[in-house]
Write a protein that holds these residues in place. Structure first.
Motif, PDB file in Angstrom:
ATOM      1  N   SER A   1       0.827  -1.208   0.000  1.00 28.49           N
ATOM      2  CA  SER A   1       0.000   0.000   0.000  1.00 28.49           C
ATOM      3  C   SER A   1       0.862   1.259   0.000  1.00 28.49           C
ATOM      4  CB  SER A   1      -0.924   0.028   1.222  1.00 28.49           C
ATOM      5  OG  SER A   1      -1.743  -1.109   1.220  1.00 28.49           O
TER       6      SER A   1
ATOM      7  N   GLU B   1      -7.610  -1.125  -4.218  1.00 29.67           N
ATOM      8  CA  GLU B   1      -6.978  -1.603  -2.975  1.00 29.67           C
ATOM      9  C   GLU B   1      -7.880  -2.676  -2.363  1.00 29.67           C
ATOM     10  OE1 GLU B   1      -4.343  -1.812  -1.287  1.00 29.67           O
ATOM     11  OE2 GLU B   1      -4.232  -0.474   0.456  1.00 29.67           O
ATOM     12  N   GLU B   2      -7.258  -3.702  -1.769  1.00 34.67           N
ATOM     13  CA  GLU B   2      -7.975  -4.867  -1.222  1.00 34.67           C
ATOM     14  C   GLU B   2      -8.925  -5.422  -2.291  1.00 34.67           C
ATOM     15  OE1 GLU B   2      -6.484  -5.601   1.260  1.00 34.67           O
ATOM     16  OE2 GLU B   2      -5.953  -3.780   2.360  1.00 34.67           O
TER      17      GLU B   2
END
Ligand SMILES: Nc1ncnc2c1ncn2[C@@H]1O[C@H](COP(=O)(O)OP(=O)(O)OP(=O)(O)O)[C@@H](O)[C@H]1O
Ligand SMILES: [Mg+2]
Length: 425
Positions: A38, A131-132
């Protein structure tokens, strides 16, 4: 290009350095937790936008999870590069604009209209970072990729980052056909995959490393320490489904009514946390007759003081009761003084297994917006012995909202069913 950017290679983890200039159309960054994914992707985003000609759309499945993850990570990267003066930050609309006019925009997939209409001030979006990404569905990815169609002379990229939570996941099936155990990287056919673990992150301290190396549960070790695709053995809850409750309607006296507006038996629970654990609140409706729990709302926030927590809870639960972790009586009192009807749970011997057993006898319907609860319930598992047999002890991890839902139903599970109460005492 902004001339005074302060970018030193020492501020990066080496493993990602080549990826600063990777133009592959679909990029996957996956692996263990704390491997620097990240932070790197936020750094790359800021650098790209400062260099000009690129606009980012940063996406997560649910909007509410963006501010505390990718939005903050990008702010930190701006600070790291000492580039604060080069950006205008609009916190309420989640828009970051560089002085060169290029932008970083954010959207949750639950905000369909925004995703459709979002467009940067200059030119078009060149980058989408999800993201994720294990939270999203294949069709969501297709829609996002479609978003990038159009003419620009600059390369267009979709980047996904995630922990490899389940080998049965569609991302594994779709993109990992040529992936073999032991590989760290794959490049080919418009796809690049990079696997990293905590060992690739030079910024971790010994405490962080010890936590990951000491992990004894095989599943958690595989996924979060070693970064391998997980195979979840003894999962506890399978009695749940995810639905879009805000778009589900029932006929009441000839009128189409949103199902949520028919709910009148709210059960709320709260597990306290602060820095490492979050404050985790769950709001549910209990349809006792059909043994069905509807998970309607959640709160999952770190670093939140009790007075702020009370202010956030008020518009959600109003004067409804909320059952809280009894190990923190002071917080319960704080909330009560701020006007929240907080009650302490009783817990007692075997209350965890007792609560789990009761929840296993219900059907649980989760609104799609309750992403953190979904993440927790799908991975909640029993400990296993060395042969992989399930023990009747849940792994004490990733269970904040699960604790909260047990608290919410403590009295129901203990006293609602007299036979069960007798068995308990
Ligand atoms: N380039 C960097 N500079 C400074 N600190 C860093 C850097 N990269 C990583 N870190 C530190 O390592 C921590 C973990 O990194 P990061 O959050 O990027 O990992 P991750 O791979 O995204 O983990 P997860 O899978 O758990 O989301 C960060 O919170 C930060 O403290
Ligand atoms: Mg991360």
């Amino acid at each position: 290009m902004i001339e005074h950017m302060t970018i030193h290679s020492r501020g990066f983890n080496k493993v990602y350095f080549d990826k600063l200039k990777d133009d592959t159309a679909l990029q996957i960054f996956f692996g263990g937790s704390s491997s620097g994914k990240s932070v790197f992707l936020a750094q790359r985003c800021v650098i790209d936008v400062m260099q000009g000609n690129r606009n980012y759309l940063c996406v997560r499945n649910v909007k509410a999870t963006i501010r505390n993850s990718m939005f903050n990570e990008i702010l930190k990267a701006i600070v790291q590069f000492k580039a604060m003066a080069d950006f205008k930050i609009n916190r309420s609309d989640l828009v970051i604009t560089c002085q060169n006019g290029y932008q970083i925009l954010f959207a949750g997939l639950d905000d369909v209209e925004k995703i459709k209409s979002i467009s940067p001030a200059l030119e078009m979006i060149t980058d989408i970072w999800v993201e994720e990404a294990t939270e999203i569905m294949p069709n969501d990815l297709k829609q996002l990729q479609r978003r990038l169609r159009g003419h620009t002379k600059y390369s267009k990229r979709v980047t996904m980052s995630f922990n490899p939570i389940l080998q049965s996941h569609w991302i594994f099936k779709k993109y990992f056909g040529k992936w073999e155990e032991g590989m760290k990287q794959y490049i080919g056919d418009g796809l690049s995959i990079l696997k990293t673990t905590y060992k690739d992150n030079k910024f971790l301290d010994v405490g962080d490393i010890k936590l990951l190396e000491d992990e004894t549960d095989k599943y958690y070790r595989d996924v979060y320490t070693l970064g391998n695709w997980g195979v979840l053995g003894s999962v506890i809850f399978k009695n749940w489904e995810v639905r879009d409750l805000h778009n589900e309607f029932v006929n009441i006296n000839g009128k189409q009514t949103c199902i949520i507006d028919t709910f009148d038996n709210y059960k709320n629970g709260l597990d306290f946390g602060f820095s490492i654990d979050p404050n985790a609140m769950i709001r549910t409706h209990f349809d006792k007759k059909h043994k069905t729990i509807y998970v309607v709302d959640e709160l999952y926030e770190r670093e939140m003081t009790n007075d702020v927590l009370a202010e956030v809870l008020k518009p959600i639960i109003g004067k409804e009761y909320i059952y809280c972790d009894n190990s923190d009586p002071r917080s319960i009192t704080d909330l009560r003084q701020s006007g929240i009807q907080s009650l302490a749970t009783k817990k007692g011997k075997d209350s965890i297994n007792f609560g789990i057993d009761w929840l296993l006898r219900q059907h649980i319907i989760i609104d799609i917006r309750c992403q953190n609860f979904k993440n927790e319930i799908q991975q909640y598992k029993w400990k296993e012995d060395k042969d992989g047999n399930a023990l009747r002890v849940p792994v004490d991890k990733n269970n904040h909202l699960l604790d909260a839902i047990r608290y919410a139903y403590e009295s129901e599970s203990m006293y609602g069913d007299v036979k069960a109460v007798r068995a308990f005492y």
